[in-house]
Design a protein around this motif. Structure first.
Motif, PDB file in Angstrom:
ATOM      1  N   UNK A  39      36.191   7.338  29.981  1.00 16.54           N
ATOM      2  CA  UNK A  39      35.997   6.179  30.856  1.00 16.54           C
ATOM      3  C   UNK A  39      35.686   6.570  32.298  1.00 16.54           C
ATOM      4  N   UNK A  40      35.926   7.816  32.646  1.00 16.91           N
ATOM      5  CA  UNK A  40      35.581   8.297  33.994  1.00 16.91           C
ATOM      6  C   UNK A  40      34.072   8.313  34.189  1.00 16.91           C
ATOM      7  N   UNK A  41      33.331   8.420  33.103  1.00 17.50           N
ATOM      8  CA  UNK A  41      31.873   8.451  33.213  1.00 17.50           C
ATOM      9  C   UNK A  41      31.340   7.041  33.411  1.00 17.50           C
ATOM     10  N   UNK A  42      30.166   6.961  33.957  1.00 11.49           N
ATOM     11  CA  UNK A  42      29.504   5.666  34.137  1.00 11.49           C
ATOM     12  C   UNK A  42      28.671   5.325  32.906  1.00 11.49           C
ATOM     13  N   UNK A  43      28.662   6.225  31.923  1.00 14.59           N
ATOM     14  CA  UNK A  43      27.802   6.085  30.747  1.00 14.59           C
ATOM     15  C   UNK A  43      28.560   5.491  29.571  1.00 14.59           C
ATOM     16  N   UNK A  44      28.314   4.223  29.234  1.00 12.09           N
ATOM     17  CA  UNK A  44      28.990   3.641  28.078  1.00 12.09           C
ATOM     18  C   UNK A  44      28.717   4.391  26.771  1.00 12.09           C
ATOM     19  N   UNK A  45      27.623   5.144  26.707  1.00 10.87           N
ATOM     20  CA  UNK A  45      27.372   5.961  25.519  1.00 10.87           C
ATOM     21  C   UNK A  45      28.471   6.980  25.297  1.00 10.87           C
ATOM     22  N   UNK A  46      29.004   7.527  26.375  1.00  9.57           N
ATOM     23  CA  UNK A  46      30.127   8.466  26.275  1.00  9.57           C
ATOM     24  C   UNK A  46      31.382   7.746  25.794  1.00  9.57           C
ATOM     25  N   UNK A  47      31.494   6.473  26.148  1.00 10.71           N
ATOM     26  CA  UNK A  47      32.642   5.691  25.674  1.00 10.71           C
ATOM     27  C   UNK A  47      32.572   5.576  24.158  1.00 10.71           C
ATOM     28  N   UNK A  48      31.339   5.353  23.635  1.00 14.40           N
ATOM     29  CA  UNK A  48      31.214   5.207  22.188  1.00 14.40           C
ATOM     30  C   UNK A  48      31.629   6.467  21.448  1.00 14.40           C
ATOM     31  N   UNK A  49      31.257   7.617  21.964  1.00 12.40           N
ATOM     32  CA  UNK A  49      31.656   8.867  21.307  1.00 12.40           C
ATOM     33  C   UNK A  49      33.169   8.918  21.126  1.00 12.40           C
ATOM     34  N   UNK A  50      33.897   8.483  22.136  1.00 16.36           N
ATOM     35  CA  UNK A  50      35.359   8.459  22.042  1.00 16.36           C
ATOM     36  C   UNK A  50      35.812   7.372  21.070  1.00 16.36           C
ATOM     37  N   UNK A  51      35.238   6.196  21.163  1.00 17.76           N
ATOM     38  CA  UNK A  51      35.623   5.086  20.283  1.00 17.76           C
ATOM     39  C   UNK A  51      35.370   5.410  18.811  1.00 17.76           C
ATOM     40  N   UNK A  52      34.334   6.169  18.532  1.00 14.94           N
ATOM     41  CA  UNK A  52      34.033   6.549  17.150  1.00 14.94           C
ATOM     42  C   UNK A  52      35.181   7.362  16.558  1.00 14.94           C
ATOM     43  N   UNK A  53      35.852   8.149  17.394  1.00 18.03           N
ATOM     44  CA  UNK A  53      37.006   8.922  16.904  1.00 18.03           C
ATOM     45  C   UNK A  53      38.141   8.004  16.472  1.00 18.03           C
ATOM     46  N   UNK A  54      38.204   6.815  17.031  1.00 21.74           N
ATOM     47  CA  UNK A  54      39.260   5.853  16.692  1.00 21.74           C
ATOM     48  C   UNK A  54      38.937   5.076  15.430  1.00 21.74           C
ATOM     49  N   UNK A  55      37.689   5.197  14.962  1.00 19.41           N
ATOM     50  CA  UNK A  55      37.275   4.450  13.784  1.00 19.41           C
ATOM     51  C   UNK A  55      36.417   3.239  14.106  1.00 19.41           C
ATOM     52  N   UNK A  56      35.968   3.133  15.360  1.00 19.01           N
ATOM     53  CA  UNK A  56      35.082   2.031  15.740  1.00 19.01           C
ATOM     54  C   UNK A  56      33.691   2.354  15.205  1.00 19.01           C
ATOM     55  N   UNK A  57      33.134   1.445  14.421  1.00 19.20           N
ATOM     56  CA  UNK A  57      31.850   1.690  13.760  1.00 19.20           C
ATOM     57  C   UNK A  57      30.683   1.544  14.735  1.00 19.20           C
ATOM     58  N   UNK A  58      29.539   2.097  14.336  1.00 20.32           N
ATOM     59  CA  UNK A  58      28.324   1.956  15.137  1.00 20.32           C
ATOM     60  C   UNK A  58      27.944   0.492  15.289  1.00 20.32           C
ATOM     61  N   UNK A  59      28.134  -0.285  14.217  1.00 23.36           N
ATOM     62  CA  UNK A  59      27.816  -1.713  14.279  1.00 23.36           C
ATOM     63  C   UNK A  59      28.696  -2.448  15.268  1.00 23.36           C
ATOM     64  N   UNK A  60      29.974  -2.124  15.268  1.00 20.71           N
ATOM     65  CA  UNK A  60      30.892  -2.754  16.221  1.00 20.71           C
ATOM     66  C   UNK A  60      30.521  -2.362  17.644  1.00 20.71           C
TER      67      UNK A  60
END
Length: 146
Positions: A39-60
């Protein structure tokens, strides 16, 4: 347990995934550190990489990034405000949960409002968890903003 304000919200699987990931365990400190760093980054794409580890799907994630982070879900709220509030609100909640060594929970409350500035993400620390509070206007305004 995610606190919900409408029947359809019980289907927000992402809240459950977040709560399971940040529930407890030996890895909790590391999970908080990694999420805060993303979350320190300004890039929401980096947020997704972390969220994917939690089980958040690409569709979500696609729904969240396309409908929320662009401002499409709440057309009368500035998209930059949405991104900043999500980033800062979650970052603050995660930091406090890490400091207190508590699990994370999520609550989303939707209000009938057309106030262009009404979108916020904050948190409250309780005895058993730190709860992320997402406050949004209804996705359908009661009247057009002026």
């Amino acid at each position: 347990m995610a606190w919900l304000t409408a029947i359809w919200l019980e289907h927000v699987d992402e809240f459950q995934r977040m709560e399971e990931w940040f529930a407890s365990g030996d890895e909790l400190d590391g999970r908080y550190e990694t999420a805060i760093a993303a979350l320190e980054t300004e890039d929401p794409g980096a947020w997704f990489e972390e969220c994917a580890r939690w089980g958040i799907s690409e569709g979500s994630w696609a729904h969240f990034s396309e409908d929320w982070l662009t401002g499409d879900q709440f057309e009368w709220v500035d998209a930059d405000r949405v991104v900043a509030r999500v980033r800062d609100g979650f970052k603050g909640a995660l930091a406090e949960a890490r400091e207190r060594q508590l699990p994370l929970s999520v609550a989303w409350v939707s209000f009938a409002s057309t106030d262009a500035g009404f979108f916020d993400v904050g948190h409250v620390a309780g005895a058993n968890a730190v709860t992320v509070l997402i406050a949004t206007p209804s996705s359908q305004p009661t009247k057009a903003p002026s």
